[in-house]
Design a protein around this motif. Structure first.
Motif, PDB file in Angstrom:
ATOM      1  N   ARG A  97      -4.541   1.518   3.724  1.00 24.10           N
ATOM      2  CA  ARG A  97      -3.771   0.708   2.785  1.00 24.10           C
ATOM      3  C   ARG A  97      -4.485  -0.585   2.418  1.00 24.10           C
ATOM      4  N   GLU A 148       1.319   1.492   0.456  1.00 28.36           N
ATOM      5  CA  GLU A 148       1.169   2.207   1.722  1.00 28.36           C
ATOM      6  C   GLU A 148       1.388   3.708   1.553  1.00 28.36           C
ATOM      7  N   SER A 149       2.447   4.098   0.854  1.00 31.32           N
ATOM      8  CA  SER A 149       2.709   5.537   0.699  1.00 31.32           C
ATOM      9  C   SER A 149       1.642   6.192  -0.169  1.00 31.32           C
ATOM     10  N   ASP A 174      -1.562   6.560   1.882  1.00 27.86           N
ATOM     11  CA  ASP A 174      -1.397   7.710   2.786  1.00 27.86           C
ATOM     12  C   ASP A 174      -1.599   9.017   2.036  1.00 27.86           C
ATOM     13  N   ARG A 226       5.790   4.264  -6.228  1.00 31.16           N
ATOM     14  CA  ARG A 226       5.174   4.450  -4.906  1.00 31.16           C
ATOM     15  C   ARG A 226       4.683   3.101  -4.403  1.00 31.16           C
ATOM     16  N   SER A 227       4.854   2.866  -3.135  1.00 32.14           N
ATOM     17  CA  SER A 227       4.304   1.661  -2.515  1.00 32.14           C
ATOM     18  C   SER A 227       2.805   1.866  -2.304  1.00 32.14           C
TER      19      SER A 227
END
Length: 74
Positions: free
Chosen positions: A36, A26-27, A30, A23-24
């Motif tokens: 972030r 950012e994701s 979220d 997972r990034s």
């Protein structure tokens, strides 16, 4: 042990768990409903997070707070 060292160790453990899930930042941020930039600062050890925030992160990672603490050797 200094607070900054503890924060960096915890942030590193969080990063390792997150990247293992592919997972990034950012994701993941979220997913746990966190900005972030704030989550990024946690992973860099720049934030002294609350227990509630640690719980949110652990839950998003699918582990317990205890698991994160053990990963960070705290």
């Amino acid at each position: 042990m200094e607070a900054a060292t503890l924060q960096k160790r915890l942030g590193s453990a969080m990063r390792e768990r997150r990247t293992a899930l592919d997972r990034s930042q950012e994701s993941f941020a979220d997913l746990i409903k966190m900005h972030r930039a704030y989550y990024s600062a946690i992973e860099r050890g720049e934030r002294n997070i609350t227990l509630h925030t640690m719980y949110r992160v652990a839950r998003g990672l699918g582990v317990s707070v205890k698991d994160l603490m053990e990963d960070a050797r705290l």
